[in-house]
Write an enzyme that holds these catalytic residues in place. Structure first.
Site, PDB file in Angstrom:
ATOM      1  N   HIS A 154      -0.737  -8.186   3.081  1.00  0.00           N
ATOM      2  CA  HIS A 154      -0.503  -8.472   4.476  1.00  0.00           C
ATOM      3  C   HIS A 154      -1.507  -7.920   5.614  1.00  0.00           C
ATOM      4  O   HIS A 154      -1.280  -8.474   6.540  1.00  0.00           O
ATOM      5  CB  HIS A 154       0.927  -8.079   4.778  1.00  0.00           C
ATOM      6  N   GLN A 201      -6.909  -0.916   5.289  1.00  0.00           N
ATOM      7  CA  GLN A 201      -7.428  -1.179   6.413  1.00  0.00           C
ATOM      8  C   GLN A 201      -8.868  -1.844   6.092  1.00  0.00           C
ATOM      9  O   GLN A 201      -9.365  -2.591   7.227  1.00  0.00           O
ATOM     10  CB  GLN A 201      -7.487  -0.141   7.620  1.00  0.00           C
ATOM     11  N   CYS A 204       6.569   7.034  23.986  1.00  0.00           N
ATOM     12  CA  CYS A 204       7.791   6.255  24.344  1.00  0.00           C
ATOM     13  C   CYS A 204       8.075   5.152  23.727  1.00  0.00           C
ATOM     14  O   CYS A 204       9.101   4.360  23.916  1.00  0.00           O
ATOM     15  CB  CYS A 204       7.461   5.772  25.707  1.00  0.00           C
ATOM     16  N   THR A 253       9.184  -6.951 -12.945  1.00  0.00           N
ATOM     17  CA  THR A 253       8.807  -8.487 -12.779  1.00  0.00           C
ATOM     18  C   THR A 253       7.897  -8.851 -11.787  1.00  0.00           C
ATOM     19  O   THR A 253       8.020  -8.341 -10.633  1.00  0.00           O
ATOM     20  CB  THR A 253      10.019  -9.302 -12.618  1.00  0.00           C
ATOM     21  N   ALA A 297       0.901  -1.211  -0.130  1.00  0.00           N
ATOM     22  CA  ALA A 297       0.035  -0.105   0.021  1.00  0.00           C
ATOM     23  C   ALA A 297       0.937   1.411  -0.100  1.00  0.00           C
ATOM     24  O   ALA A 297       0.501   2.368  -0.355  1.00  0.00           O
ATOM     25  CB  ALA A 297      -0.945  -0.069   1.195  1.00  0.00           C
ATOM     26  N   THR A 298       2.241   1.138   0.485  1.00  0.00           N
ATOM     27  CA  THR A 298       2.907   2.230   0.600  1.00  0.00           C
ATOM     28  C   THR A 298       3.014   2.593  -0.852  1.00  0.00           C
ATOM     29  O   THR A 298       3.042   4.029  -1.286  1.00  0.00           O
ATOM     30  CB  THR A 298       4.465   2.068   1.159  1.00  0.00           C
ATOM     31  N   ASN A 344      -6.070   3.419  10.273  1.00  0.00           N
ATOM     32  CA  ASN A 344      -5.246   2.407  10.868  1.00  0.00           C
ATOM     33  C   ASN A 344      -5.184   2.421  12.515  1.00  0.00           C
ATOM     34  O   ASN A 344      -5.026   1.312  13.098  1.00  0.00           O
ATOM     35  CB  ASN A 344      -4.036   2.402  10.244  1.00  0.00           C
ATOM     36  N   SER A 394      -3.314  -3.773   0.481  1.00  0.00           N
ATOM     37  CA  SER A 394      -2.193  -4.567   0.624  1.00  0.00           C
ATOM     38  C   SER A 394      -2.626  -5.943   1.121  1.00  0.00           C
ATOM     39  O   SER A 394      -3.506  -5.959   2.009  1.00  0.00           O
ATOM     40  CB  SER A 394      -1.579  -3.678   1.742  1.00  0.00           C
TER      41      SER A 394
HETATM   42  C1  LIG Z   1      -3.726   2.884   5.929  1.00  0.00           C
HETATM   43  C2  LIG Z   1      -2.361   2.131   5.481  1.00  0.00           C
HETATM   44  N1  LIG Z   1      -1.954   2.588   4.494  1.00  0.00           N
HETATM   45  C3  LIG Z   1      -0.791   2.156   4.097  1.00  0.00           C
HETATM   46  C4  LIG Z   1      -0.117   1.301   4.782  1.00  0.00           C
HETATM   47  C5  LIG Z   1       1.311   0.680   4.350  1.00  0.00           C
HETATM   48  O1  LIG Z   1       1.001  -0.566   3.747  1.00  0.00           O
HETATM   49  P1  LIG Z   1       2.019  -1.366   3.237  1.00  0.00           P
HETATM   50  O2  LIG Z   1       2.782  -1.975   4.460  1.00  0.00           O
HETATM   51  O3  LIG Z   1       1.570  -2.365   2.312  1.00  0.00           O
HETATM   52  O4  LIG Z   1       3.085  -0.704   2.431  1.00  0.00           O
HETATM   53  C6  LIG Z   1      -0.712   0.862   6.066  1.00  0.00           C
HETATM   54  C7  LIG Z   1       0.028  -0.126   6.664  1.00  0.00           C
HETATM   55  O5  LIG Z   1       0.807   0.016   7.506  1.00  0.00           O
HETATM   56  C8  LIG Z   1      -1.793   1.308   6.277  1.00  0.00           C
HETATM   57  O6  LIG Z   1      -2.523   0.915   7.574  1.00  0.00           O
HETATM   58  S1  FES Z   2      10.471   6.895  27.241  1.00  0.00           S
HETATM   59 FE1  FES Z   2       9.049   8.192  27.696  1.00  0.00          FE
HETATM   60  S2  FES Z   2       9.274   7.919  30.075  1.00  0.00           S
HETATM   61 FE2  FES Z   2      10.718   6.647  29.306  1.00  0.00          FE
END
Ligand SMILES: Cc1ncc(COP(=O)(O)O)c(C=O)c1O
Ligand code: FES
Lengths: 139, 407
Positions: free
Chosen positions: B206, B184, B331, B245, B76-77, B156, B204
């Site tokens: 996966h 999604q 984090c 390909t 999808a990217t 997502n 996508s």
């Molecule tokens: C909304 C959305 N767009 C694009 C992507 C990217 O997809 P891909 O991992 O197939 O490049 C994702 C996945 O992370 C996604 O959730």
């Molecule tokens: S990384 Fe955010 S508190 Fe430790």
């Protein structure tokens, strides 16, 4: 990213979680961080007024596992130390002890800041001047 | 009680396991039928081409498209990039303005940033607290130079489903193309490019129990006939829009994944949404827990919840050797910013830091959900005991009035 054994241990069995009575003159409280930054640490020390030794230390932390572990470790190290010696605790010692990765160094900085803030609070309460510290590493 | 197998995977918005039926279909295409589908002059090539054609049909069918409208990509990217940059280049004589939203995936947002650097103009629509764009604002943003509206089908992080039919109607009315990132949504809810009025759509394999590294861009061929400028030069595969390909085994798996999704969508959606609701209701019994984003217009398998006064990464650490979820907390990432999607909903940084995303899937069981409710609840309670913010909240301290030392 996997955590080190020691971080997991402190996180699962944190030492010295709790609250000391901050209205007591011999209790110093340091509150550092900010909720918006995702980390807030409160560290407290209770100082024996005759010996100048830290007899108790408590913490509460809102933050990641490394932040919790850093503050738990800090309270362990503080207990039994003189206030002067406590000032010497350096965040890099925490990093080494807990094997923190570079992205988590700021969690240890927060612990060092909390120690210093608690000591300053104690000093001010007892008629001493607050110590000036160099601006700590930025988050 | 059955043995509960750990760890439990509840991060299906990140990726999904390959369905064993998908893997089985793919295997011969690595060894026996290894041909290049572009080899026109021997049986190895013919066999591969036949497999590709079949997969193209399976995939097209799931989204109500014609097989000729499917352009294979690496995911999808790439589909997002090809659609946006490809339209920008192809329709340069018509205009240079693109409309998108602030909660899009980075693959869309960063592509739009690139467009801006290349002389394009981009409008980023804000969303409301449910994660939905405002249709009037969308219409008002269209100008004579607008060539594309790029709004995702479903988000997502929070699963919010945009009013795609209304969006396409507005775009059509103004003669603007409509691209949607369907990554999604496809296979989770009914997506039909004709009924939904979609001109281009990236998705996508996966995310739907197919292999990683394969995806497709749907490009409409009739009313209007849409074309995108290729973003990679080469052998002119995929009607000249995407050279390279073809990943035959991957595409065969993608096709099978679509076929299974088509068969099972209705029953699966029902089953999974019952489990999701159970999980959500179970966790909402905790104090100060908030669901993020629309609960009404939402994918059936996602819930995103903030547990106030505990930080997301710290929370996950309490159970993440046994339960896999993700968090919008800074984090967890290399950046220091919490999720931009949650912030776009108007959540304060503190709530964004406290969020967990649960993504259920085809193989999620009720037992797993029960265990998750128990473990997450236990950890939230334990960490609140350790949280200075929780203590202040309980004492009635107004946290907004404290002067925090900002960094
Ligand atoms: C909304 C959305 N767009 C694009 C992507 C990217 O997809 P891909 O991992 O197939 O490049 C994702 C996945 O992370 C996604 O959730
Ligand atoms: S990384 Fe955010 S508190 Fe430790």
């Amino acid at each position: 990213m996997a955590y080190s054994e020691k971080v997991i241990d402190h996180y699962s069995n944190p030492k010295n979680v709790g609250t000391l009575d901050k209205s007591q003159k011999n209790v110093g409280t340091g509150l550092v961080g900010a909720p918006e930054c995702g980390d807030v640490m409160r560290l407290q020390i209770e100082v024996d007024e005759t010996t100048g030794i830290i007899k108790d230390a408590k913490f509460k932390t809102f933050g990641c596992g490394s932040a919790i572990a850093s503050s738990s470790l800090a309270t362990e190290w503080l207990k039994g130390k003189s206030v002067e010696d406590a000032l010497k605790i350096d965040n890099m010692e925490i990093v080494e002890e807990l094997n923190l990765p570079p992205v988590k160094i700021h969690c240890s900085v927060l612990a060092e800041d909390a120690i210093k803030a608690a000591i300053n609070d104690f000093r001010v309460k007892n008629g001493m001047e607050a110590l000036k510290f160099e601006e700590s590493v930025l988050h | 009680m059955n043995m509960l197998k750990l760890p439990i995977y509840l991060d299906h918005n990140a990726t999904t396991p390959c369905d064993p039926r998908v893997v089985e279909t793919m295997i011969p295409y690595f060894t026996e039928h290894f041909g290049n589908s572009a080899s026109r002059n021997h049986p190895f090539g013919w066999q591969a081409e036949e497999a590709i054609d079949y997969a193209r049909e399976q995939i097209a069918k799931l989204i109500g498209a014609d097989p000729k409208e499917i352009i294979f990509t690496s995911g999808a990217t790439e589909g997002d990039n090809l659609a946006i940059k490809g339209v920008f280049d192809m329709y340069a004589s018509k205009g240079n303005h693109i409309i998108t939203a602030t909660t899009e995936h980075k693959a869309v947002l960063d592509t739009c940033k690139h467009i801006e650097k290349s002389g394009g103009e981009v409008t980023y629509l804000e969303v409301n607290d449910e994660g939905m764009i405002d249709l009037q604002e969308l219409e008002a943003s269209i100008k004579p130079t607008t060539i594309l509206v790029a709004i995702m089908y479903a988000n997502n992080e929070i699963g919010a489903v945009q009013p795609v039919k209304e969006i396409s109607r507005i775009a059509k009315k103004h003669g603007v193309l409509f691209f949607t990132d369907g990554t999604q949504a496809v296979s989770k809810i009914p997506v039909d490019v004709v009924k939904d009025g979609i001109d281009l759509m990236a998705f996508s394999a996966h995310k739907m129990y197919g292999p990683k590294g394969v995806g497709a861009l749907y490009v409409r061929r009739k009313s209007p006939r849409v074309k995108v400028t290729a973003q990679m030069d080469g052998g002119g595969h995929e009607r000249g829009m995407r050279s390279g390909t073809l990943n035959v085994a991957g595409i065969v798996g993608f096709g099978k994944a679509c076929e299974i999704a088509m068969q099972d969508m209705e029953t699966e959606t029902k089953r999974v949404s019952v489990l999701r609701d159970k999980l959500e209701n179970g966790l909402m019994k905790l104090e100060e827990a908030y669901v993020n984003g629309s609960r009404e217009h939402r994918l059936p398998h996602v819930t995103n919840i903030s547990f106030k006064y505990v930080e997301g990464e710290g929370l996950m650490m309490g159970f993440n050797k046994d339960i896999a979820v993700s968090s919008g907390s800074a984090c967890t990432s290399a950046s220091l910013e919490p999720s931009y999607v949650l912030k776009a909903l108007g959540l304060g940084d503190d709530l964004a830091h406290s969020s967990l995303r649960f993504g259920l899937g085809r193989f999620t069981t009720e037992e797993q959900i029960d265990y998750t409710i128990e473990q997450v609840s236990k950890t939230v309670i334990k960490l609140r005991e350790m949280s200075p913010l929780w203590e202040m909240y309980k004492e009635g301290v107004d946290l907004d009035k404290i002067e925090w030392a900002h960094h």
